[in-house]
Design an enzyme around this catalytic site. Structure first.
Site, PDB file in Angstrom:
ATOM      1  N   ARG A  33      53.020 100.048  12.416  1.00 42.17           N
ATOM      2  CA  ARG A  33      54.420  99.788  12.081  1.00 42.17           C
ATOM      3  C   ARG A  33      55.273 100.855  12.751  1.00 42.17           C
ATOM      4  NH1 ARG A  33      53.279  95.269  10.906  1.00 42.17           N
ATOM      5  NH2 ARG A  33      53.485  94.237   8.889  1.00 42.17           N
TER       6      ARG A  33
ATOM      7  N   HIS B 180      56.371  92.827  18.833  1.00 46.12           N
ATOM      8  CA  HIS B 180      55.553  92.579  17.632  1.00 46.12           C
ATOM      9  C   HIS B 180      54.640  91.360  17.828  1.00 46.12           C
ATOM     10  CE1 HIS B 180      55.452  93.332  13.025  1.00 46.12           C
ATOM     11  NE2 HIS B 180      54.331  92.738  13.418  1.00 46.12           N
TER      12      HIS B 180
END
Ligand code: NDP
Ligand code: OXD
Length: 308
Positions: free
Chosen positions: A223, A271
């Site tokens: 993340r 992502h």
């Protein structure tokens, strides 16, 4: 059985319902928003309003591996367990992503891309002494464990770091924050596959980056909140970091004025390191709900106190 399917920000609800029906045609499926009282919700970032309107829910199935977003929203009532996807076809993708980063760095691909733009022919391989980097993997769970195993099978020296001690064939493992300096000091490439929790937020910062060998390469698919971006940029500028492959960011989409976009030593991906494969995910969701209904204890139950 009544299953409510919800998603914030992704247009995936009809596809999930179609796929779940293939596995379990006898259940009933509803798309959020619905006041039909359901037994389970399959969701990505479900809002507080959903739980207010659905008092009979027995569990939430998080449509992804990471649970930082759902926990940060604080919308799930404490008595409802959150169950996350485990691997579900994502770990192999993660291994491919990590191996791409390792090879990009090891085989000087950044230099060759730049040379091609200038039609410049120059070899940079050290022919007599082909060196394979040592790769360190942070997080040895569903993603990191597979990444470490695949990298070792590919012939890299691999070390891994996690909260509790893991034993993985051909991987030198470290556990706990006290071991972080010695773990990092041997990583020519650092691959982060950690979940975002209070203990891991900002973990990749000036202090920890300084433990790496000079010129190390960073792959972050955990993340964005793991990185202190200003420290990563400073390390890239000073040469402490030789480059980075980054898939996840504090703010997504990555703002247009973020320095990562134009940095010559950074590769930005949106992502996509591992996307949730709908078939594997729905097969796993049906298996988990069926097991709960049989009274079995399922894996993947999130501990909100630990954050993953
Ligand atoms: P797991 O829960 O299976 O594994 C997490 C690992 O991190 C475990 O090995 C755990 O240690 C370790 N860990 C957690 N906290 C700490 C800490 N404080 N110090 C050291 N180690 C720690 O998660 P997954 O492997 O399934 O997923 C990991 C993350 O990958 C997700 O949370 C998500 O953020 C990210 N992800 C990103 C995707 C992308 O496309 N970019 C796609 C899917 C996931 P222990 O084993 O001791 O518990
Ligand atoms: C996940 C992700 O957590 O896609 O599954 O990042």
């Amino acid at each position: 059985m009544k299953i409510l399917v919800q998603s914030t920000g992704l247009d995936i609800v009809p596809g999930i319902i179609t796929e779940l029906k293939k596995h379990q045609p006898d259940w009933q499926y509803f798309a959020w928003p619905s006041d039909e009282q359901c037994d389970y919700v399959v969701g990505w970032k479900p809002p507080a309003a959903l739980f207010a309107r659905q008092p009979k829910l027995r569990a939430v199935i998080n449509y992804g591996a990471g649970v930082d977003a759902i926990l940060a929203m604080g919308a799930v009532p404490a008595h409802i367990p959150i169950i996350r996807l485990e691997d579900a076809g994502m770990a192999q993708q993660m291994a491919e992503y990590a191996i791409y980063g390792v090879i990009h760095h090891q085989r000087n691909m950044r230099i060759y891309r730049a040379q091609q733009r200038d039609k410049h022919w120059q070899q940079h391989e050290d022919r007599g002494n082909v060196r394979r980097p040592t790769v360190g993997v942070m997080g040895l769970g569903e993603m990191g464990g597979t990444v470490a195993t695949r990298l070792a099978a590919f012939g890299y020296s691999v070390r891994g770091w996690s909260r509790s001690k893991h034993e993985i064939d051909d991987v030198l493992t470290f556990a706990g924050h006290d071991t972080l300096p010695s773990f990092l000091s041997g990583c020519d490439v650092l691959v982060s596959m950690l979940p975002l929790t209070e203990s891991t937020r900002g973990l990749i910062n000036a202090t920890t980056l300084a433990y790496l060998p000079r010129g190390a390469f960073l792959v972050n698919a955990g993340r964005g909140g793991h990185l202190v971006d200003a420290d990563v940029i400073a390390a890239l500028e000073s040469g402490q970091l030789g480059g980075a492959l980054l898939d996840v960011f504090h703010e997504e989409p990555l703002p247009k004025d973020h320095p990562y976009w134009l940095h010559p030593n950074v590769i930005v991906t949106p992502h996509i390191a591992a996307t949730t494969p709908i078939k594997d995910a729905c097969a796993q969701i049906v298996a988990k709900v069926s097991a709960i209904e049989r009274g079995e204890v399922v894996s993947g139950i999130v501990d909100p106190n630990v954050g993953y």
